[in-house]
Enzyme design. Structure first.
Site, short mmCIF file in Angstrom:
data_model
loop_
_atom_site.label_atom_id
_atom_site.label_comp_id
_atom_site.label_asym_id
_atom_site.label_seq_id
_atom_site.Cartn_x
_atom_site.Cartn_y
_atom_site.Cartn_z
N LYS A 261 -33.11 111.46 -84.26
CA LYS A 261 -34.01 110.99 -83.20
C LYS A 261 -33.79 109.52 -82.87
CE LYS A 261 -37.92 112.05 -85.16
NZ LYS A 261 -37.34 112.62 -86.40
N LYS B 171 -42.05 102.92 -82.37
CA LYS B 171 -42.11 103.83 -83.51
C LYS B 171 -43.48 103.66 -84.14
CE LYS B 171 -39.96 106.38 -86.82
NZ LYS B 171 -39.19 107.63 -86.62
#
Length: 227
Positions: A16, A38
């Site tokens: 990812k 994130k």
């Protein structure tokens, strides 16, 4: 143009962050301002007296908007475990509302033309006894880009994940085939099987890359900028 997507994966360790980096670089090459977030990371390194996560550092490095680390990765858990287990070890409680709130706060002040919010693990990785990371994407009401780690089992993992995304009421904007297994048998046939079954465009196929190898210039379909 202001595009915002949640980057999900068919499993953990499917690349990812690698794909998010590549998408952000592609946006920058198009002259766009970019931002990678994130909100939750499990697995930390102590560098110069500060704890940080490698994935979050990579997103910060490639984003054109330079934010303090704590805005890119507001919740950092030290153990590289499923988030709810890592949080239990630190006697911390995770909630989707809080994670989404961190993202909203940043998005209100940082108006990048391309923003990618990277998840952790797979779509249904638990946050607590009743919520999963999918609830963060639902709270933010973001379209989803799915990173498919091309390896044995990826057909089942992909289709089940897409069913879950659709059941949660979110739009799958597209998917990326990330060739993480250089020995995968019938790679092209597997990709074609997914193309015929996934109700969203294949945005690009990332070949297997060795250490230090750069992504090929033409890996990404131009449709990414139109979805």
């Amino acid at each position: 143009m202001k595009k915002r997507y949640f980057i999900a994966g068919t499993d953990t360790d499917v690349g990812k962050t690698h794909i998010t980096e590549a998408l952000l670089r592609a946006g920058q090459q198009r002259g766009l301002t970019t931002l990678g977030l994130k909100p939750l990371a499990a697995g930390a390194d102590l560098i110069d007296g500060h704890w940080s996560n490698d994935d979050a550092r990579r997103l910060l490095a490639v984003s054109t908007l330079k934010l303090p680390y704590e805005q890119v990765n507001p919740v950092l858990l030290r153990a590289a475990l499923a988030p709810h287990l890592a949080a239990d070890m630190e006697q911390r409680r995770l909630t989707a509302q809080r994670l989404a709130g961190f993202c909203r706060g940043t998005l209100m002040t940082q108006q990048a033309q391309l923003t990618l919010i990277e998840g952790a693990g797979g779509w249904r990785v638990p946050l607590n006894n009743r919520e999963t990371l999918a609830d963060v994407a639902i709270e933010l009401n973001l379209d989803v880009i799915l990173v498919v780690g091309m390896r044995l089992g990826c057909l089942n993992h992909s289709l089940l994940t897409i069913e879950a995304i659709q059941r949660d009421g979110l739009r799958l904007a597209g998917w990326v085939a990330n060739c993480i297994d250089p020995q995968m048998t019938s790679l092209d046939a597997n990709i074609q099987s997914l193309i015929s079954r996934i109700p969203a465009p294949l945005l690009g196929t990332m070949p297997f890359l060795g250490v230090g190898e750069a992504a090929p210039a033409a890996w990404l379909d131009d449709r990414f900028f139109d979805i």
